[in-house]
Design a protein around this motif. Structure first.
Motif, short mmCIF file in Angstrom:
data_model
loop_
_atom_site.label_atom_id
_atom_site.label_comp_id
_atom_site.label_asym_id
_atom_site.label_seq_id
_atom_site.Cartn_x
_atom_site.Cartn_y
_atom_site.Cartn_z
N UNK A 1 27.58 129.27 -29.56
CA UNK A 1 28.10 128.02 -29.03
C UNK A 1 27.34 127.60 -27.79
N UNK A 2 27.26 126.29 -27.59
CA UNK A 2 26.63 125.79 -26.38
C UNK A 2 27.27 124.47 -25.99
N UNK A 3 27.13 124.13 -24.72
CA UNK A 3 27.67 122.87 -24.20
C UNK A 3 26.71 121.75 -24.58
N UNK A 4 27.27 120.65 -25.04
CA UNK A 4 26.47 119.52 -25.49
C UNK A 4 26.74 118.32 -24.61
N UNK A 5 25.66 117.70 -24.10
CA UNK A 5 25.79 116.43 -23.38
C UNK A 5 24.87 115.37 -23.96
N UNK A 6 24.13 115.70 -25.01
CA UNK A 6 23.28 114.71 -25.69
C UNK A 6 24.14 113.97 -26.70
N UNK A 7 25.03 113.15 -26.18
CA UNK A 7 26.09 112.50 -26.93
C UNK A 7 27.38 112.74 -26.19
N UNK A 8 28.52 112.70 -26.87
CA UNK A 8 29.79 112.99 -26.18
C UNK A 8 29.79 114.40 -25.60
N UNK A 9 30.35 114.55 -24.41
CA UNK A 9 30.42 115.87 -23.78
C UNK A 9 31.38 116.75 -24.56
N UNK A 10 30.90 117.92 -24.96
CA UNK A 10 31.75 118.81 -25.74
C UNK A 10 31.09 120.16 -25.91
N UNK A 11 31.66 120.98 -26.81
CA UNK A 11 31.15 122.31 -27.13
C UNK A 11 30.73 122.30 -28.59
N UNK A 12 29.47 122.66 -28.85
CA UNK A 12 28.97 122.66 -30.22
C UNK A 12 28.84 124.08 -30.72
N UNK A 13 29.30 124.32 -31.92
CA UNK A 13 29.23 125.66 -32.51
C UNK A 13 27.84 125.90 -33.08
N UNK A 14 27.57 127.17 -33.39
CA UNK A 14 26.27 127.51 -33.99
C UNK A 14 26.09 126.80 -35.32
N UNK A 15 27.20 126.50 -36.00
CA UNK A 15 27.11 125.81 -37.27
C UNK A 15 26.91 124.31 -37.15
N UNK A 16 26.99 123.77 -35.92
CA UNK A 16 26.74 122.36 -35.71
C UNK A 16 27.96 121.50 -35.47
N UNK A 17 29.17 122.04 -35.68
CA UNK A 17 30.38 121.24 -35.46
C UNK A 17 30.63 121.09 -33.97
N UNK A 18 31.19 119.94 -33.58
CA UNK A 18 31.39 119.61 -32.18
C UNK A 18 32.87 119.56 -31.85
N UNK A 19 33.26 120.27 -30.79
CA UNK A 19 34.62 120.17 -30.27
C UNK A 19 34.57 119.38 -28.97
N UNK A 20 35.36 118.31 -28.90
CA UNK A 20 35.40 117.44 -27.73
C UNK A 20 36.81 117.47 -27.15
N UNK A 21 36.97 117.74 -25.84
CA UNK A 21 38.31 117.73 -25.24
C UNK A 21 39.01 116.39 -25.51
N UNK A 22 40.29 116.46 -25.75
CA UNK A 22 41.04 115.25 -26.10
C UNK A 22 41.24 114.33 -24.89
N UNK A 23 41.45 114.91 -23.70
CA UNK A 23 41.72 114.10 -22.52
C UNK A 23 40.45 113.54 -21.89
N UNK A 24 40.53 112.27 -21.48
CA UNK A 24 39.35 111.64 -20.88
C UNK A 24 38.89 112.39 -19.64
N UNK A 25 39.85 112.79 -18.78
CA UNK A 25 39.44 113.47 -17.55
C UNK A 25 38.91 114.88 -17.82
#
Length: 562
Positions: free
Chosen positions: A1-25
């Motif tokens: 897993x790694x943190x992704x900021x090239x797009x919406x800020x979130x956590x991307x898994x090794x498989x490519x799926x992106x988890x994005x926190x639900x809250x704006x803040x």
């Protein structure tokens, strides 16, 4: 897993799926921590990012709540331990370079740029582009805290795309190169380097007529959007295509030298700046930044500055990089400009001097040299007259001691013309067309390249509002520090462009004559702001650095500078 900021800020898994926190803040907090990772971010900085000018009643408690919520979200992914307080400094997101997609992307970009073989460069660019999902920092990319880094990363992306096209050409994959070049031009129609690549691809594909049409389309677009003409390099490329004189061998010939685009590594920021905020005596929020290492050097604010956008500007970036190589460079956005308060109550010389005092105090400075440019010169003169014990040296460029309402050398016709220009600014500065701002660009940098002129037009729009631009011009008119020049008792270097179209060179001479012991140097340029491509630029910066070094040595041994 790694943190992704090239797009919406979130956590991307090794498989490519992106988890994005639900809250704006929570998303905003994750983006802010990722931007500075692995360094700690102060609570004050995070509170400013999360709430700006409308903080909750207990911002420290609210920040702890948001950190707790984000940590809870990260715990589901087994990453909660990565977010922790850092010895009272603030909060840090502990990431290795290969755990942030932006860092991996930049490393691949550098690998592609230095690759010896086209196949190696193509592999690096293809891998880099798999990481690029969307605009960096997603929904937050336009916020002041992220704008500069978002622009820098997008510039890197454009460079990666162009390097990929060059590699495809070198590998004789012309159809693939054509498809990629068309897509790139559609994404950024005004970027000259991309246009040059498309023209070359079309020519090498045997489509000379379409390559020439591509040039004509660009010339029309440039005239309509920016009121500019193609650069000499692009016109030379057109002539090579007309005469069938275009080289067809190797990556090195993919784009002839002279085209603007992804800046050379020597011009990209070599230092990462830290931005903080302070409150002036009249409660105006001031943004200031420190960058580089070494003895402190303070640059007084001037009208057209933006702490983050300046690093992307060919007008400022090389100067700031060079100064930060030898000094801890301290800059701040003038009230009403950039990241500082957009609507200050007071806009006057006294307020600007008080802001310089505020920033110097916030940085804990006791003695330091000052650099002033344009109207920042008068601010430096007044500060040095008030605080002779704190200023060690002055470097002043393109300045004046009295504004056009205070200086009797300005006659009625000139005053009427300047009054009219204020009205033009008030009503046209913020328009989508750059025509109104172009009027000022032509006096600031008459010999600028198309790239520099376009950047300066955009710099004006980004730094301040039409109402504030008019307020600045009115306030500049009343500046008068002529009576303070004799009170300046520190080593002083006065620089001025011989053909300055904005502030006549005689005004710089008047400054030097009025300051005891001041040294005057004439720069061979017509530009108010000396540009990085000019022969005068190296002489200009060298004069600054040598004078600052001499003043430091002189203080140690009792020798006057210069």
């Amino acid at each position: 897993m790694y943190v992704s900021v090239l797009g919406p800020a979130g956590i991307r898994s090794a498989g490519g799926s992106l988890w994005v926190p639900a809250g704006t803040r929570q998303r905003l907090l994750l983006a802010a921590l990722a931007l500075h990772a692995p360094r700690a971010v102060s609570p004050e900085r995070l509170m400013d990012i999360l709430w700006g000018e409308a903080p909750p009643s207990d911002p420290h408690a609210a920040l702890r709540t948001q950190v707790s919520r984000l940590r809870s979200c990260l715990s589901r992914l087994g990453l909660a331990h990565r977010l922790r307080p850092n010895d009272g400094i603030g909060y840090a997101l502990e990431l290795n370079p290969d755990e942030l997609d932006a860092s991996v992307f930049e490393a691949l970009q550098q690998r592609a740029a230095s690759a010896a073989r086209p196949a190696e460069a193509l592999a690096a660019t293809d891998r880099a582009l798999t990481l690029w999902r969307d605009e960096p920092y997603g929904e937050f990319r336009h916020l002041p805290h992220f704008a500069g880094e978002a622009v820098r990363l997008r510039d890197l992306w454009l460079g990666v795309c162009e390097r990929r096209i060059e590699s495809l050409l070198a590998l004789e994959r012309t159809d693939d190169a054509h498809a990629a070049a068309v897509e790139l031009v559609v994404s950024d129609p005004l970027r000259e380097r991309s246009r040059a690549l498309l023209m070359r691809v079309l020519y090498l594909a045997g489509r000379q007529g379409e390559a020439l049409e591509c040039f004509q389309d660009y010339r029309r677009l440039l005239a309509e959007e920016l009121g500019l003409s193609p650069s000499p390099a692009l016109r030379t490329l057109e002539q090579q295509i007309l005469q069938h004189a275009l080289a067809a061998d190797g990556v090195s010939a993919a784009v002839p030298p002279g085209f603007s685009g992804d800046p050379p590594s020597t011009l990209r920021p070599r230092h990462r700046q830290r931005i903080r905020f302070a409150r002036s005596a009249d409660n105006c929020r001031l943004a200031f930044a420190t960058v580089g290492s070494g003895p402190p050097l303070v640059k007084a604010a001037n009208w057209l500055n933006h702490l983050e956008f300046d690093w992307e500007s060919p007008v400022w970036r090389r100067l700031f990089n060079t100064l930060a190589d030898r000094h801890t460079l301290i800059r701040y956005d003038e009230r009403g400009c950039g990241l500082s308060d957009a609507d200050p109550v007071d806009m006057s010389l006294d307020a600007w001097v008080a802001d310089l005092e505020c920033v110097a105090d916030a940085c804990g400075l006791h003695r330091f040299p000052l650099v002033g440019i344009s109207q920042g010169v008068a601010v430096c003169v007044e500060y040095a007259a008030r605080h002779p014990d704190r200023v060690t040296a002055l470097v002043l460029h393109g300045g004046y001691a009295a504004g056009w309402r205070a200086d009797p050398s300005f006659g009625p016709a000139e005053i009427a013309r300047r009054d009219a220009s204020i009205e033009i600014v008030r009503h046209g500065w913020g328009e989508d067309t750059a025509a109104y701002r172009q009027m000022f660009t032509q006096t600031f940098i008459p010999d600028g390249t198309p790239d520099e002129i376009a950047w300066f037009n955009e710099l004006q729009r980004r730094t301040t509002t039409p109402a504030n631009a008019a307020r600045f011009m009115e306030a500049f008119a009343y500046i008068d520090v002529r009576h303070r020049l004799a009170s300046v008792r520190v080593p002083t270097l006065v620089l001025h462009s011989r053909g300055d179209q904005r502030i006549p060179c005689e005004k710089g001479l008047d400054l030097a004559r009025g300051i005891p012991g001041a040294r005057f140097m004439m720069m061979e340029s017509r530009n108010h702001l000396i540009l990085e491509h000019e022969p005068a630029f190296d002489a200009w910066v060298t004069a600054m650095l040598e004078f600052l070094a001499a003043s430091t040595v002189g203080r140690a041994h009792g020798i006057p500078a210069g």
